[in-house]
Scaffold this motif. Sequence first.
Motif, short mmCIF file in Angstrom:
data_model
loop_
_atom_site.label_atom_id
_atom_site.label_comp_id
_atom_site.label_asym_id
_atom_site.label_seq_id
_atom_site.Cartn_x
_atom_site.Cartn_y
_atom_site.Cartn_z
N ARG A 84 0.81 -1.22 0.00
CA ARG A 84 0.00 0.00 0.00
C ARG A 84 0.84 1.27 0.00
NH1 ARG A 84 -3.92 0.15 4.82
NH2 ARG A 84 -2.60 -1.51 5.60
N ARG A 126 -7.50 -4.88 -0.82
CA ARG A 126 -8.93 -4.69 -0.59
C ARG A 126 -9.64 -4.16 -1.83
NH1 ARG A 126 -8.45 -1.32 4.95
NH2 ARG A 126 -6.56 -0.67 3.90
N ASN A 178 -3.66 -5.98 11.36
CA ASN A 178 -4.01 -6.46 12.70
C ASN A 178 -3.75 -5.36 13.71
OD1 ASN A 178 -4.70 -8.18 14.78
ND2 ASN A 178 -3.01 -9.62 14.47
N PHE A 179 -4.44 -5.40 14.81
CA PHE A 179 -4.16 -4.51 15.94
C PHE A 179 -4.77 -5.16 17.17
CE2 PHE A 179 -7.76 -3.00 13.37
CZ PHE A 179 -8.82 -3.10 14.26
N SER A 183 -15.21 -2.40 16.70
CA SER A 183 -16.41 -2.11 15.90
C SER A 183 -16.52 -3.12 14.77
CB SER A 183 -16.31 -0.70 15.31
OG SER A 183 -15.32 -0.66 14.30
N ASN A 240 -16.82 -2.48 11.81
CA ASN A 240 -15.98 -2.01 10.70
C ASN A 240 -14.51 -2.37 10.91
OD1 ASN A 240 -15.69 -0.73 8.17
ND2 ASN A 240 -14.79 1.04 9.21
N GLY A 241 -14.07 -2.33 12.17
CA GLY A 241 -12.70 -2.74 12.46
C GLY A 241 -12.51 -4.22 12.14
N LYS A 282 4.15 -4.65 16.87
CA LYS A 282 2.86 -4.00 17.07
C LYS A 282 1.96 -4.77 18.05
CE LYS A 282 -0.93 -2.45 14.11
NZ LYS A 282 -1.45 -2.44 12.75
C1 HXC Z 1 -9.67 -0.52 17.63
C2 HXC Z 1 -9.29 0.01 15.43
C3 HXC Z 1 -7.88 0.11 15.67
C4 HXC Z 1 -7.41 -0.15 17.01
C5 HXC Z 1 -8.24 0.53 13.57
N1 HXC Z 1 -9.44 0.29 14.13
N2 HXC Z 1 -7.27 0.42 14.49
N3 HXC Z 1 -10.16 -0.30 16.38
N4 HXC Z 1 -8.35 -0.48 17.94
N5 HXC Z 1 -6.13 -0.11 17.32
C6 HXC Z 1 -10.72 0.34 13.45
C7 HXC Z 1 -11.08 1.77 13.14
O1 HXC Z 1 -11.63 2.41 14.23
C8 HXC Z 1 -12.06 1.60 12.00
O2 HXC Z 1 -13.34 1.22 12.46
C9 HXC Z 1 -11.51 0.39 11.26
O3 HXC Z 1 -10.68 -0.32 12.19
C10 HXC Z 1 -10.66 0.80 10.07
O4 HXC Z 1 -9.60 1.60 10.54
P1 HXC Z 1 -8.73 2.54 9.57
O5 HXC Z 1 -7.64 3.12 10.36
O6 HXC Z 1 -9.63 3.45 8.81
O7 HXC Z 1 -8.20 1.47 8.51
P2 HXC Z 1 -6.93 1.53 7.62
O8 HXC Z 1 -6.34 2.88 7.58
O9 HXC Z 1 -7.31 0.93 6.34
O10 HXC Z 1 -5.90 0.58 8.38
C11 HXC Z 1 -5.98 -0.81 8.37
C12 HXC Z 1 -5.54 -1.37 9.71
C13 HXC Z 1 -4.18 -0.81 10.09
C14 HXC Z 1 -5.50 -2.90 9.64
C15 HXC Z 1 -6.57 -0.97 10.70
O11 HXC Z 1 -3.80 -1.27 11.37
C16 HXC Z 1 -3.12 -1.11 9.10
O12 HXC Z 1 -3.12 -0.58 8.01
N6 HXC Z 1 -2.20 -1.99 9.37
C17 HXC Z 1 -1.20 -2.38 8.37
C18 HXC Z 1 -0.18 -3.29 8.77
C19 HXC Z 1 -0.45 -4.24 9.87
O13 HXC Z 1 -1.32 -4.07 10.70
N7 HXC Z 1 0.34 -5.21 9.96
C20 HXC Z 1 0.25 -6.17 11.03
C21 HXC Z 1 0.18 -7.44 10.47
S1 HXC Z 1 0.67 -8.55 11.68
P3 HXC Z 1 -14.53 2.33 12.67
O14 HXC Z 1 -15.69 1.56 13.20
O15 HXC Z 1 -14.00 3.32 13.65
O16 HXC Z 1 -14.78 2.92 11.33
C22 HXC Z 1 -0.14 -9.92 11.39
C23 HXC Z 1 0.34 -11.06 12.19
C24 HXC Z 1 -0.77 -11.91 12.67
O17 HXC Z 1 -1.01 -10.00 10.60
C25 HXC Z 1 -0.25 -12.88 13.69
C26 HXC Z 1 0.39 -12.27 14.84
C27 HXC Z 1 0.91 -13.18 15.88
#
Ligand code: HXC
Length: 296
Positions: A44, A71, A100-101, A109, A111-112, A210
């Motif tokens: 991305r 996506r 993931n988070f 939510s 949406n999350g 993370k």
């Molecule tokens: C609660 C959260 C949140 C958090 C996002 N959301 N972060 N909810 N706690 N920490 C919710 C938001 O409120 C929103 O819902 C929805 O998720 C979408 O969030 P956006 O920020 O608009 O999405 P986006 O910018 O597209 O980001 C996608 C993401 C982000 C997944 C949320 O974290 C990301 O881009 N990550 C990229 C890389 C990543 O995470 N890598 C890790 C992979 S590790 P609402 O309802 O408010 O609209 C992995 C390993 C797995 O996969 C195994 C591990 C052991």
Amino acid sequence: MESPFKADVVKGKVALVTGGGSGIGYEISLQLGKHGASVAIMGRRKHVVDSAVAALHSYSIPAIGFDGDVRKEEDAARVVESTFKHFGKLDILVNAAAGNFLVPAEDLSPNGFRTVVDIDTIGTFRMCREALKYLKKGGPGRDPSTGGLIINITALLHYGATWYQIHASAAKAAVDSITRSLALEWGTDHDIRVNGIAPGAIDDTAGVIKLAPEEILSQIKQKPLYKFGEKWDIAMAALYLASDAGKFVNGTIMVVDGGQWLSRPRYVSNDAVKQLSRREEIKSRVKPAGVPKSKL
Ligand code: HXC
């Protein structure tokens, strides 16, 4: 670390790696490239993709990068098409993009939840679907006698259950199901092998940085068998699957975690359990369990 594989084990193959700009995806791209493959990476963040491609070029690996989001239907189609146009074929698709988070289920939510499923699960299926026509036996640019390979990077979150990652756990469970269904259908119909790799905690990745901050990590470290893996470990598993050594492996999920997922807290020490076992054995021989006490 030095690779145990010969430098030409995937010579001439073309791989497309989603999430290939960083972490495990980048290491898989690097090792495939070092062993003879040409590599397209998709991510991305354009600057991350660009610097990953520059790094691959520094190893003289034929590489190209595309910014895109798994996506988005149009991004998936564009990147697969562009990879084919650039290299003339596609042999290997690695689905490493993931999101993931940490969040307690009650605070997440819909949406999350949907966002992570859209990246991990539907994104994986979307890429597989777009790549099918190039991966299938007889597909454009392919050696007509064989189909290609899909590797889905999954997780161990859903082996049992994991705290605060209900979305990713569900998403990866579905990815494993996709892996097996496609291995069955596309293995049968198109000679495409579809496998998963489930990494444990891998040092210097988003999964650890993370999702396992020090407060959580210090507790995990107390578990038996615990140690970090390296991105290299996952890349070697991918190389095995991509090489001829893996030609009969289809529909499997390779767990690469040092056995961590098997670990349970140890309640009793080795010595104590031996004594307990002897005592209980003697007791059970004197008065076998299940023998009625009454003589009537
Ligand atoms: C609660 C959260 C949140 C958090 C996002 N959301 N972060 N909810 N706690 N920490 C919710 C938001 O409120 C929103 O819902 C929805 O998720 C979408 O969030 P956006 O920020 O608009 O999405 P986006 O910018 O597209 O980001 C996608 C993401 C982000 C997944 C949320 O974290 C990301 O881009 N990550 C990229 C890389 C990543 O995470 N890598 C890790 C992979 S590790 P609402 O309802 O408010 O609209 C992995 C390993 C797995 O996969 C195994 C591990 C052991």
